[in-house]
Design a protein around this motif. Structure first.
Motif, short mmCIF file in Angstrom:
data_model
loop_
_atom_site.label_atom_id
_atom_site.label_comp_id
_atom_site.label_asym_id
_atom_site.label_seq_id
_atom_site.Cartn_x
_atom_site.Cartn_y
_atom_site.Cartn_z
N ILE A 196 18.29 30.81 -56.17
CA ILE A 196 19.64 30.29 -55.91
C ILE A 196 19.68 28.78 -56.11
O ILE A 196 20.62 28.24 -56.71
CB ILE A 196 20.09 30.66 -54.49
CG1 ILE A 196 20.25 32.18 -54.37
CG2 ILE A 196 21.37 29.95 -54.11
CD1 ILE A 196 20.60 32.66 -52.98
N LYS A 197 18.66 28.07 -55.64
CA LYS A 197 18.62 26.62 -55.82
C LYS A 197 18.57 26.25 -57.30
O LYS A 197 19.22 25.30 -57.74
CB LYS A 197 17.41 26.03 -55.09
CG LYS A 197 17.54 26.08 -53.58
CD LYS A 197 16.34 25.43 -52.89
CE LYS A 197 16.51 25.43 -51.37
NZ LYS A 197 15.35 24.80 -50.67
N LEU A 198 17.78 27.01 -58.07
CA LEU A 198 17.74 26.75 -59.50
C LEU A 198 19.08 27.05 -60.16
O LEU A 198 19.51 26.36 -61.09
CB LEU A 198 16.63 27.59 -60.15
CG LEU A 198 15.18 27.19 -59.82
CD1 LEU A 198 14.21 28.22 -60.37
CD2 LEU A 198 14.85 25.81 -60.39
N GLN A 253 16.07 21.32 -60.21
CA GLN A 253 15.03 21.32 -61.22
C GLN A 253 13.76 22.00 -60.68
O GLN A 253 13.57 22.15 -59.48
CB GLN A 253 14.71 19.89 -61.65
CG GLN A 253 15.90 19.15 -62.24
CD GLN A 253 16.38 19.80 -63.53
OE1 GLN A 253 15.56 20.19 -64.38
NE2 GLN A 253 17.69 19.94 -63.65
N TYR A 254 12.86 22.38 -61.62
CA TYR A 254 11.63 23.08 -61.23
C TYR A 254 10.78 22.23 -60.29
O TYR A 254 10.23 22.73 -59.30
CB TYR A 254 10.83 23.46 -62.47
CG TYR A 254 9.47 24.05 -62.17
CD1 TYR A 254 9.35 25.33 -61.67
CD2 TYR A 254 8.31 23.30 -62.36
CE1 TYR A 254 8.11 25.87 -61.37
CE2 TYR A 254 7.06 23.83 -62.07
CZ TYR A 254 6.96 25.12 -61.59
OH TYR A 254 5.74 25.66 -61.30
N PHE A 304 8.70 30.99 -62.03
CA PHE A 304 10.08 30.49 -62.11
C PHE A 304 10.33 29.75 -63.42
O PHE A 304 11.45 29.42 -63.74
CB PHE A 304 10.37 29.57 -60.92
CG PHE A 304 10.48 30.31 -59.62
CD1 PHE A 304 11.67 30.90 -59.23
CD2 PHE A 304 9.38 30.44 -58.79
CE1 PHE A 304 11.76 31.59 -58.04
CE2 PHE A 304 9.45 31.11 -57.60
CZ PHE A 304 10.65 31.71 -57.21
N ARG A 305 9.26 29.45 -64.16
CA ARG A 305 9.42 28.84 -65.48
C ARG A 305 9.52 29.89 -66.57
O ARG A 305 10.12 29.66 -67.61
CB ARG A 305 8.23 27.94 -65.79
CG ARG A 305 8.33 26.56 -65.17
CD ARG A 305 7.16 25.71 -65.65
NE ARG A 305 7.34 24.31 -65.33
CZ ARG A 305 6.48 23.36 -65.65
NH1 ARG A 305 5.37 23.67 -66.29
NH2 ARG A 305 6.72 22.10 -65.32
N THR A 306 8.89 31.03 -66.35
CA THR A 306 8.78 32.04 -67.40
C THR A 306 9.80 33.18 -67.26
O THR A 306 10.09 33.86 -68.23
CB THR A 306 7.37 32.63 -67.41
OG1 THR A 306 7.08 33.20 -66.11
CG2 THR A 306 6.33 31.55 -67.72
N ILE A 307 10.29 33.41 -66.05
CA ILE A 307 11.24 34.50 -65.83
C ILE A 307 12.63 33.90 -65.62
O ILE A 307 12.78 32.91 -64.90
CB ILE A 307 10.84 35.34 -64.61
CG1 ILE A 307 9.44 35.95 -64.84
CG2 ILE A 307 11.85 36.45 -64.34
CD1 ILE A 307 8.92 36.74 -63.67
N ILE A 356 16.42 33.13 -64.41
CA ILE A 356 17.02 33.10 -63.08
C ILE A 356 17.81 34.37 -62.81
O ILE A 356 17.85 34.89 -61.69
CB ILE A 356 17.92 31.85 -62.94
CG1 ILE A 356 17.09 30.58 -63.12
CG2 ILE A 356 18.63 31.84 -61.59
CD1 ILE A 356 17.91 29.31 -63.08
N SER A 357 18.43 34.91 -63.85
CA SER A 357 19.23 36.13 -63.65
C SER A 357 18.36 37.29 -63.17
O SER A 357 18.78 38.09 -62.33
CB SER A 357 19.94 36.50 -64.96
OG SER A 357 18.97 36.74 -65.99
N ASN A 358 17.16 37.39 -63.75
CA ASN A 358 16.26 38.46 -63.30
C ASN A 358 15.82 38.25 -61.86
O ASN A 358 15.65 39.21 -61.10
CB ASN A 358 15.03 38.53 -64.21
CG ASN A 358 15.36 39.06 -65.59
OD1 ASN A 358 16.33 39.80 -65.76
ND2 ASN A 358 14.55 38.69 -66.58
#
Length: 698
Positions: free
Chosen positions: A603-605, A610-611, A682-685, A687-689
């Motif tokens: 949610i924050k992303l 940012q990461y 969180f970098r590779t997947i 946000i929607s997933n």
């Protein structure tokens, strides 16, 4: 949890298996519960136990008393004396582990033969019948399993013994002196050449009296025989003031207890350690299970299983992290202390130089002893011939610096105080050969040889006499109980820090007569003196001279340090195992914690974070838990130090603070990696997933 539980359970089962073999597996002897060793306990005038080892003449006297006291147990006791002997009948003069025994041993230990027979009743003490029994391994290795083995004879100590039997391959002799030292040669008791045969004050811990009888009968015999052997002991020590008012008590000790020795304590520590790790896995598993909100889980399952990552409360999750950090810190730190202690003991200075020094011992293979004056000129000639060799730099007629053999009473004439330092006889070359440093005064000269008026002491003894100012020990008068006149201290030398001894005990050195049956030979660099040349030289001087020991001093040091090397390997293995478990535990709890907060981070992303904001947020939370965990570990460590101060203080030094810092660094790195690795998703997947689970649940 599954991985750590599997590892700790396996370790616990291994320790339990070892415990079974040591404590419960039956010995390979019939009626093992009836086998006892007699402890010849000698209590001094202050009711302090000085020794439980049986004296050589006392063993023979007690053996006779047991035969006379009860006819129904006449064949239920046996004498054993373990030593090493040289086969003079063989060109290479091999040195074999040897046991001198009485014939009853076969019945006590259920001895079976592969070839020939055991000693019969005609070999009882006093018969002086010759004969030898060899082990199955000796038959294979020394005699290539010859079929005519019973036609051969062995020359030991100038006596020719016919081989009368070969032990069964499956027979296992009780290893009562050294682990792994199993006799290859068995000879009749009459021919034992122990230097303690007539001594009522010097202890030989290689002599044993073995009994086979019921425990009730043993207690009755001990009660009956204690007054008899005590009176006999008093008759032989009446002239020695050092043993005035000493008393003897007979006690039976199960053979199994003697074979286990101190390993029972070590095994107990292993069991407790393995059980502690297993209990800690169980505890964390129990906490994890109890922390699950089953009602919420049930609702989640009814809703197609979504939202199951909110079962554990934040308080419990954070408590688990704090517990993992503190436990991991303590385990790694204490494991590192063991590693540090083992390394320090292996690397500490011994107080002498062992490089290029040969230990040589020889004996006179005869029972017809002619007196030392007869052999001394030949031994002196041996020393001169060795000194002329181009490969020999210097030699000393002195025993190995690694051995403390005799502890004698000495009185300080200045204040009439008694001490019990270790005694050594050396010649005037000894300190230069071994490189033992002189701190004050002088060493012996040729004129001092054979003198009973001068003595050299070590730093530990000097500190007992004078305190910190050890130079004041020079010129002090000391008197041995057996001496008629006092001795003057002429020198103080550096302490010897021997393997296996935590502190340097007090020692004193007396000058010998310049000859002995043992010597230390310092070789020149890049040279060697081989065993065959030494055997030839001894034989040329006297055919009865046999080589009994020939090895480098460094080899003996390595053997003495073997337990420390094993301990170091075990400590390193424990430390690595502990780090591995700690990493698994921390990674597991951190990975789970990140999973629980995955919706929050997504949610924050989604709203623009940012990461690196997510990373900082996660680290900020667990930095607090890291500090709490380290603080708790430090508090426990300090409390343990106060409670177990005497036990822990030998392992602690200023370097321990550095070890603690390294431990904290390992924990910090592990915790950081355990936190960052799950966050990489969180970098590779997308946000929607990550948010899909939230939407579907809602």
């Amino acid at each position: 949890m599954v991985l750590t539980m599997g590892i700790t359970t396996a370790g616990f089962l291994i320790v339990l298996t070892l415990g079974y073999f040591l404590l419960f597996k039956p010995l390979p002897y019939a009626e093992q519960d009836k086998l006892y060793l007699i402890d010849y306990q000698r209590w001094d005038q202050h009711k302090v136990l000085q020794s439980a080892a049986i004296l050589h003449p006392a063993a023979e006297h007690l053996y006779q008393q047991l035969q006379q006291s009860a006819q129904d147990t006449a064949s239920q006791q046996a004498l054993l004396y373990f030593t090493n002997e040289v086969l003079a009948s063989e060109p290479a003069q091999p040195r074999l582990a040897n046991a001198y025994v009485t014939p009853e041993l076969a019945e006590l230990l259920s001895i079976k033969m592969a070839v020939g027979n055991w000693f019969g009743h005609d070999y009882r003490p006093g018969s002086f019948n010759t004969g030898a029994v060899i082990s199955y391994q000796a038959w294979q290795q020394l005699f290539q399993q010859r079929h005519d083995i019973l036609t051969l004879r062995l020359n030991v100590n100038g006596v020719s013994h016919p081989i009368i039997g070969v032990l069964d391959k499956a027979f296992v002799a009780p290893q009562l002196t050294e682990i792994g030292q199993e006799p290859q040669l068995w000879l009749p008791w009459d021919y034992n050449n122990s230097p303690f045969q007539g001594s009522w004050w010097l202890t030989d811990d290689k002599i044993f009296l073995l009994l086979k009888l019921e425990q009730s009968r043993l207690q009755k015999l001990s009660t009956e025989l204690t007054p008899i052997v005590n009176e006999y002991y008093q008759q032989h020590i009446i002239a020695h003031d050092n043993f005035r008012n000493w008393q003897v008590v007979l006690e039976g000790r199960p053979l199994r207890d003697a074979l286990i020795a101190d390993n029972e304590k070590t095994l107990l520590l292993l069991v407790l350690g393995a059980a502690g790790l297993l209990l800690l896995a169980l505890l964390l598993s129990g906490l994890a299970v109890r922390s699950i909100n089953y009602r919420q889980l049930s609702h989640a399952l009814q809703g197609s299983g979504k939202g199951t990552d909110v079962q554990v409360s934040p308080a419990i999750r954070k408590s688990l992290v704090v517990a993992q950090v503190s436990i991991a810190t303590l385990l790694i730190f204490f494991s590192a202390l063991l590693v540090q202690d083992s390394i320090a003991k292996l690397n500490r200075s011994l107080g002498f130089d062992s490089q290029h020094i040969l230990q040589i011992e020889f004996d006179i293979a005869t029972l017809d002893w002619q007196g030392w004056d007869h052999y001394a000129p030949q031994v002196a000639g041996l020393g001169e011939q060795l000194r002329l060799r181009p490969d020999v730099e210097q030699l000393s007629f002195a025993y190995s610096p690694l051995a403390d053999l005799y502890q004698l009473a000495i009185t300080d004439m200045a204040n009439d105080r008694r001490y019990y330092p270790w005694h050594r006889n050396v010649d005037h070359h000894y300190f230069s050969v071994v490189g033992q440093r002189l701190l004050f005064g002088n060493t012996f000269t040729r004129d001092d040889l054979g003198s009973d008026k001068v003595v050299i002491i070590d730093q530990a003894f000097a500190e007992l006499l004078t305190g910190a100012d050890i130079a004041k020990a020079i010129g002090q008068s000391l008197k041995m109980d057996a001496a008629t006149a006092p001795m003057t201290v002429i020198g103080v030398v550096e302490n010897l820090q021997l393997p296996g001894k935590h502190i340097a005990p007090p020692r004193f050195y007396l000058p010998n007569y310049g000859t002995a049956l043992w010597m230390l030979v310092k070789l020149k660099p890049d040279t060697e003196l081989n065993r065959e040349s030494m055997i030839e030289l001894l034989h040329s001087l006297n055919p009865q001279f046999i080589l009994t020991r020939f090895n480098l001093l460094d080899t003996s040091i390595a053997q003495a340090n073997f337990p420390h090397r094993v301990r170091l390997i075990a400590a390193i293995s424990l430390a690595l195992f502990t780090i591995f478990l700690a990493c698994i535990g921390l990674f597991g709890i951190m990975h789970y914690s990140v999973q629980i907060r995955s919706i929050e981070f997504s949610i924050k992303l989604a709203v623009g974070a940012q990461y690196h904001h997510i990373v900082k947020d996660s680290i900020r939370e667990y930095l607090t838990m890291l500090i709490l965990g380290i603080g708790l570990a430090t508090l426990i460590a300090l409390t343990s130090l106060v409670i177990f101060y005497d036990w822990l203080i030998p392992y602690l030094s200023w370097h321990s603070l550095l070890l603690y810092a390294v431990t904290l660094l390992i924990i910090l790195v592990t915790l950081t990696l355990s936190n960052l690795m799950p966050l990489r998703s969180f970098r590779t997947i997308s946000i929607s997933n990550k948010l899909r689970g939230l939407y579907e649940t809602s």
